[in-house]
Scaffold this active site. Sequence first.
Site, short mmCIF file in Angstrom:
data_model
loop_
_atom_site.label_atom_id
_atom_site.label_comp_id
_atom_site.label_asym_id
_atom_site.label_seq_id
_atom_site.Cartn_x
_atom_site.Cartn_y
_atom_site.Cartn_z
N SER A 71 -5.31 -49.89 61.46
CA SER A 71 -6.45 -50.80 61.52
C SER A 71 -7.32 -50.51 62.74
O SER A 71 -6.85 -50.00 63.75
CB SER A 71 -5.98 -52.25 61.57
N1 SAH Z 1 -0.46 -52.98 60.57
C1 SAH Z 1 -1.03 -51.65 60.42
C2 SAH Z 1 -1.94 -51.58 59.22
C3 SAH Z 1 -1.34 -50.78 58.14
S1 SAH Z 1 -2.29 -50.68 56.63
C4 SAH Z 1 -1.73 -51.23 61.71
O1 SAH Z 1 -1.39 -51.72 62.76
O2 SAH Z 1 -2.59 -50.39 61.69
C5 SAH Z 1 -1.45 -51.89 55.64
C6 SAH Z 1 -0.04 -51.58 55.24
O3 SAH Z 1 0.39 -52.61 54.33
C7 SAH Z 1 0.18 -50.26 54.51
O4 SAH Z 1 1.08 -49.46 55.21
C8 SAH Z 1 0.75 -50.69 53.14
O5 SAH Z 1 1.73 -49.81 52.64
C9 SAH Z 1 1.35 -52.04 53.47
N2 SAH Z 1 1.54 -52.95 52.31
C10 SAH Z 1 0.72 -53.16 51.26
N3 SAH Z 1 1.25 -54.07 50.41
C11 SAH Z 1 2.45 -54.44 50.94
C12 SAH Z 1 3.49 -55.32 50.51
N4 SAH Z 1 3.41 -56.04 49.38
N5 SAH Z 1 4.59 -55.46 51.30
C13 SAH Z 1 4.70 -54.75 52.46
N6 SAH Z 1 3.75 -53.89 52.90
C14 SAH Z 1 2.65 -53.73 52.16
#
Ligand code: SAH
Length: 222
Positions: A71
């Site tokens: 993010s």
């Molecule tokens: N928190 C991260 C952002 C990652 S992007 C940061 O600090 O940059 C969002 C993430 O959510 C992805 O890795 C995706 O695989 C995960 N995601 C999507 N749906 C999900 C679900 N139902 N359960 C767990 N993770 C999920």
Amino acid sequence: MSIKAHHVGIGMTSQRTRERLIQRLKEEGIRDPRVLEAIRQTPRHIFIEEALASRAYEDTALPIGHGQTISQPYIVARMTELIIDEGACQCVLEIGTGCGYQTAILSTLFDKVNTVERIKPLLEGARRRFAEMSLRNIRPRLTDGGEGWPSHAPFDAIIATAAPEEIPEGLLAQLAIGGRLVIPVGKEGSQVLARIVRESETRYVREDIEKVSFVPMLSGVK
Ligand code: SAH
């Protein structure tokens, strides 16, 4: 938080780019000194692949593989501001660990951080980074977090970093009284960042904060 020397040994240039990022976040309206300090202390370059590391302190989202992104620092800061409270911060649940950057920020501000991710290689990478950084208050788990993590509820705060089309009931039920949920909601292209406070057993108050663009929340584990 203790960060091992080899992560910090990135030279003055990088220190300066990090300070510029903090300055920019302030200009964008991030005010909470606890959040700015957490961002200042957390090396973002170790959460992304080497080829992109020179861009680590730009205020932008970057790819982390598997179609996912780390993010944008502004949004990490904003969401963190929206879930931390005036009082003691205890137990938080994050849905979507990804590379673990937001998780590392949370680990400096909360006593216990539960985080769930559905893509195995991403979670393994994040686990490795938490160990390298000696972040010991994080409990990561490979699971579909769409309905939260009921066995560890209630949570003082819940943060989702992937967007469902509607707010899952399970997440609302797992908030402690006084607890805050911050979550992007809506279809791709028309998402809004929502903040929901559970004021009593039955009373929830929702506020829409701003338009956002997140990867979708998907179901199942892979
Ligand atoms: N928190 C991260 C952002 C990652 S992007 C940061 O600090 O940059 C969002 C993430 O959510 C992805 O890795 C995706 O695989 C995960 N995601 C999507 N749906 C999900 C679900 N139902 N359960 C767990 N993770 C999920």
